[in-house]
Design an enzyme around this catalytic site. Structure first.
Site, PDB file in Angstrom:
ATOM      1  N   MET A 163     122.032  -0.944  14.092  1.00 42.46           N
ATOM      2  CA  MET A 163     121.858  -0.789  15.383  1.00 42.46           C
ATOM      3  C   MET A 163     123.453  -0.913  16.220  1.00 42.46           C
ATOM      4  O   MET A 163     123.316  -1.290  17.597  1.00 42.46           O
ATOM      5  CB  MET A 163     121.128  -1.338  16.203  1.00 42.46           C
ATOM      6  CG  MET A 163     119.726  -1.119  16.116  1.00 42.46           C
ATOM      7  SD  MET A 163     118.326  -0.887  16.968  1.00 42.46           S
ATOM      8  CE  MET A 163     118.645  -2.043  17.492  1.00 42.46           C
ATOM      9  N   GLY A 164     124.447  -1.240  15.504  1.00 38.27           N
ATOM     10  CA  GLY A 164     125.549  -1.706  15.447  1.00 38.27           C
ATOM     11  C   GLY A 164     126.003  -3.200  16.246  1.00 38.27           C
ATOM     12  O   GLY A 164     124.954  -3.664  15.973  1.00 38.27           O
ATOM     13  N   HIS A 218     125.878  -8.465   8.804  1.00 37.43           N
ATOM     14  CA  HIS A 218     126.331  -6.303   8.611  1.00 37.43           C
ATOM     15  C   HIS A 218     126.580  -6.661   7.715  1.00 37.43           C
ATOM     16  O   HIS A 218     126.692  -5.423   6.621  1.00 37.43           O
ATOM     17  CB  HIS A 218     126.600  -6.041   9.440  1.00 37.43           C
ATOM     18  CG  HIS A 218     124.868  -5.515  11.156  1.00 37.43           C
ATOM     19  ND1 HIS A 218     125.787  -6.512  12.384  1.00 37.43           N
ATOM     20  CD2 HIS A 218     123.938  -5.263  11.582  1.00 37.43           C
ATOM     21  CE1 HIS A 218     124.790  -6.142  13.051  1.00 37.43           C
ATOM     22  NE2 HIS A 218     123.786  -5.213  12.646  1.00 37.43           N
ATOM     23  N   GLY A 260     118.157  -7.694   6.001  1.00 33.33           N
ATOM     24  CA  GLY A 260     118.773  -8.878   6.497  1.00 33.33           C
ATOM     25  C   GLY A 260     116.622  -9.689   6.837  1.00 33.33           C
ATOM     26  O   GLY A 260     116.104  -9.302   6.839  1.00 33.33           O
ATOM     27  N   LYS A 305     116.946 -12.426   8.240  1.00 34.22           N
ATOM     28  CA  LYS A 305     116.287 -12.101   9.368  1.00 34.22           C
ATOM     29  C   LYS A 305     115.165 -11.921  10.489  1.00 34.22           C
ATOM     30  O   LYS A 305     114.613 -12.392  10.438  1.00 34.22           O
ATOM     31  CB  LYS A 305     117.967 -12.691  10.406  1.00 34.22           C
ATOM     32  CG  LYS A 305     117.277 -12.802  11.749  1.00 34.22           C
ATOM     33  CD  LYS A 305     118.716 -13.191  12.927  1.00 34.22           C
ATOM     34  CE  LYS A 305     118.586 -11.831  13.358  1.00 34.22           C
ATOM     35  NZ  LYS A 305     117.427 -10.944  14.218  1.00 34.22           N
ATOM     36  N   GLN A 316     109.991  -7.349   9.321  1.00 31.44           N
ATOM     37  CA  GLN A 316     111.198  -5.846   9.526  1.00 31.44           C
ATOM     38  C   GLN A 316     110.817  -5.266   8.099  1.00 31.44           C
ATOM     39  O   GLN A 316     110.628  -4.183   7.222  1.00 31.44           O
ATOM     40  CB  GLN A 316     112.180  -5.677  10.451  1.00 31.44           C
ATOM     41  CG  GLN A 316     112.838  -4.186   9.738  1.00 31.44           C
ATOM     42  CD  GLN A 316     114.566  -4.497  10.052  1.00 31.44           C
ATOM     43  OE1 GLN A 316     113.898  -4.068  11.872  1.00 31.44           O
ATOM     44  NE2 GLN A 316     115.462  -4.653  10.785  1.00 31.44           N
ATOM     45  N   SER A 347     123.384 -12.548  15.327  1.00 33.15           N
ATOM     46  CA  SER A 347     122.730 -11.783  15.873  1.00 33.15           C
ATOM     47  C   SER A 347     123.306 -10.981  16.315  1.00 33.15           C
ATOM     48  O   SER A 347     124.391 -11.414  17.234  1.00 33.15           O
ATOM     49  CB  SER A 347     121.908 -12.024  16.149  1.00 33.15           C
ATOM     50  OG  SER A 347     120.575 -11.484  17.180  1.00 33.15           O
TER      51      SER A 347
HETATM   52  O1  PAF Z   1     117.265  -4.086  12.237  1.00 32.85           O
HETATM   53  C1  PAF Z   1     118.131  -3.401  13.391  1.00 32.85           C
HETATM   54  O2  PAF Z   1     118.913  -3.597  13.119  1.00 32.85           O
HETATM   55  C2  PAF Z   1     116.907  -1.790  13.161  1.00 32.85           C
HETATM   56  O3  PAF Z   1     115.423  -2.338  12.991  1.00 32.85           O
HETATM   57  C3  PAF Z   1     117.200  -0.976  12.320  1.00 32.85           C
HETATM   58  C4  PAF Z   1     116.697  -1.105  11.293  1.00 32.85           C
HETATM   59  C5  PAF Z   1     118.885  -0.498  12.446  1.00 32.85           C
HETATM   60  C6  PAF Z   1     116.408   0.002  12.700  1.00 32.85           C
HETATM   61  O4  PAF Z   1     116.762   0.600  14.173  1.00 32.85           O
END
Ligand code: PAF
Length: 294
Positions: free
Chosen positions: A27-28, A34, A144, A146, A150, A182
């Site tokens: 999400m940038g 990342h 990740g 963290k 998810q 984060s």
């Molecule tokens: O972990 C994230 O940044 C978001 O949940 C993802 C996986 C890019 C989905 O929008």
């Protein structure tokens, strides 16, 4: 590095890549966590695709969608330096055009932890991730530790829907004082930022107790709680000690790998971190296999 915004341009650029592709969805507001995912993707694939999309459907009404940090030119510089081949930066209209009405819901592993606190969150995550998988057709996708739930939810979706790719779960990257990287860390005041190191200290204390033989989850919880409560700026949202495969909370003790997840609020900012116990289980292979089950 190619940067494309439209779905047509993405499909054309993707068609030119004939070798194996690793995908890093983001999400940038990128950070070293990342970039570690990109680096891992580079080592395991011939080409790397990254996506930058602040996905509105995974934010509830009361959450931080409008103030979520955005800095696309800095993000693109970081991805270029990390050796990404193609970046997809769609608009919300491209991903959710008028008339959009198809959603993906994973039922059980979404129930506790973040799913319980953030109703609808994982429905938004799985739907957008499935779309990004369809659009970029990766061989492997990197997530990740963290956001352990998810990763488990996405693993389940990939298995249940026979999506032709491998999910890879990579260890969390921490700041020097232990705070998990984060994008939301920028919300912290200097005092909160300093205090936030207590989260990692608590996880390490639980791990030390576990190493000494403590298996009773109530006792592990007490170790964590007493450290977190010693920091006046930290408000405990939840402490979960769960089976790492099912993510169901454990009552009593378990000899199976355990996922200790903490969410601590500093002011309005929710900070997450977790640890798999025994802590020696920390390779990509182990995390990928154990979190959410094989
Ligand atoms: O972990 C994230 O940044 C978001 O949940 C993802 C996986 C890019 C989905 O929008």
């Amino acid at each position: 590095m190619d940067v494309v915004e439209s779905i047509d341009a993405l499909r054309q650029a993707r068609a030119r890549i004939t070798a194996s592709v690793g995908l890093v969805t983001t999400m940038g507001a990128l950070h070293a966590g990342h970039i570690a995912l990109v680096e891992q993707a580079r080592t395991e694939n011939d080409a790397v695709i990254a996506t930058i999309f602040v996905n509105p459907t995974q934010f509830a009404q009361n959450e931080d969608l409008s103030k979520y940090p955005r800095d696309i030119s800095r993000d693109l510089d970081m991805l270029r330096q990390a050796g990404v081949d193609l970046v997809f930066t769609p608009t919300a209209e491209q991903i959710y055009p008028t008339g959009f009405q198809t959603w993906i819901e994973v039922e059980q592993v979404t129930q506790g932890l973040e799913g319980e606190r953030r109703p609808g969150h994982f429905r938004g995550v799985t739907t957008v991730v499935a779309k990004l998988f369809n659009l970029t057709q990766p061989h492997r996708a990197y997530f990740g530790q963290k956001d352990a739930q998810q990763a488990a939810v996405i693993k389940r979706m990939v298995r249940d829907l026979n999506m032709p790719l491998a999910i890879r779960v990579c260890p969390t990257v921490h700041e020097a004082d232990g705070l998990a990287m984060s994008s939301r860390n920028v919300y912290l005041s200097p005092e909160q930022r300093k205090a936030a190191a207590v989260i990692r200290r608590s996880l390490l204390a639980a791990s030390a107790a576990y190493e000494k033989g403590e298996r009773d989850t109530n006792n592990l919880r007490v170790v964590i709680e007493s450290l977190l409560k010693s920091e006046p700026l930290a408000q405990i949202d939840y402490i979960s000690i769960a089976d790492a495969g099912t993510l169901k909370n454990i009552k009593g003790s378990s000899d199976k790998p355990v996922l200790v997840s903490l969410v601590v609020k500093m002011g309005n900012t929710r900070l997450l971190d977790n640890m798999l116990l025994p802590a020696s289980l920390n390779t990509i292979e182990e995390l990928t296999q154990i979190l959410g089950g094989a």
